[in-house]
Design a protein around this motif. Structure first.
Motif, short mmCIF file in Angstrom:
data_model
loop_
_atom_site.label_atom_id
_atom_site.label_comp_id
_atom_site.label_asym_id
_atom_site.label_seq_id
_atom_site.Cartn_x
_atom_site.Cartn_y
_atom_site.Cartn_z
N SER A 1 11.83 6.55 8.00
CA SER A 1 12.51 7.83 8.10
C SER A 1 13.33 7.91 9.38
N LYS A 2 14.45 8.62 9.32
CA LYS A 2 15.28 8.84 10.49
C LYS A 2 15.02 10.22 11.08
N GLU A 3 14.06 10.94 10.55
CA GLU A 3 13.68 12.25 11.06
C GLU A 3 12.26 12.19 11.60
N TRP A 4 11.98 13.06 12.54
CA TRP A 4 10.61 13.20 13.01
C TRP A 4 9.79 13.87 11.91
N PRO A 5 8.50 13.61 11.88
CA PRO A 5 7.67 14.26 10.85
C PRO A 5 7.57 15.77 11.09
N SER A 6 7.29 16.49 10.02
CA SER A 6 7.05 17.91 10.12
C SER A 6 5.60 18.11 10.58
N TYR B 1 6.93 22.89 12.24
CA TYR B 1 8.09 22.57 13.07
C TYR B 1 8.42 21.09 12.97
N ARG B 2 9.69 20.79 13.28
CA ARG B 2 10.18 19.42 13.30
C ARG B 2 11.19 19.32 14.45
N SER B 3 11.06 18.28 15.25
CA SER B 3 12.02 18.07 16.32
C SER B 3 13.37 17.72 15.73
#
Length: 155
Positions: A17-22, A35-37
């Motif tokens: 993944s290219k996103e931080w985890p929720s 929340y997610r950074s």
């Protein structure tokens, strides 16, 4: 809290993944907060108490992050959305050159910030709907120190 941040960073390094985890802040019968950074380079640690739809005047929060820039001045920018429509936004100075409100004011690049303390909630009840909040911490050079997207779901 430091171990939590390290674990999240390791997870991200080995993830596709290219996103931080929720992250789940709380999941109660009347309120859910996630929340997610939105910072591509680092995740943050955050918690709040109590987790209830009827909020007290003061919430107790914990926040942890690693500084990538100095903070002589720091502004918190908050935007609130409902179904992608911006309801309102405002800015609040946290650190100014003439006065420092919090212990992390004046910290330098590379330092680990851990803040634990009270903040005023500003609202008494979370309505029965879903809201998205965008929070950004911006320093005097307009550098984004931290960025987080929060989802509040009132039941």
């Amino acid at each position: 809290m430091k171990n939590f941040i390290v674990a999240v960073h390791i997870f991200f390094l080995f993830s596709d993944s290219k996103e931080w985890p929720s992250h789940t802040v709380c999941r109660e019968s009347d309120l859910k907060v996630y929340y997610r950074s939105c910072d591509p380079l680092q995740d943050i640690g955050f918690s709040m108490e109590p987790c209830t739809k009827v909020l007290p005047d003061v919430l107790h929060i914990k926040l942890a992050l690693l500084l990538r820039r100095d903070i002589r001045q720091l502004v918190l920018k908050i935007s609130i959305f409902k179904q992608s429509l911006k309801l309102f936004s405002f800015s609040y100075p946290l650190c100014e050159q003439t006065s420092t409100y919090y212990s992390f004011c004046g910290r330098k690049k590379g330092e680990f910030i851990y803040f634990e303390g009270p903040i005023k909630s500003g609202i008494s009840t979370v309505p029965k709907e879903e809201y998205d909040l965008s929070l950004e911490l911006i320093n005097e050079d307009m550098y984004n120190i931290a960025c987080v997207n929060i989802t509040l779901i009132g039941h």
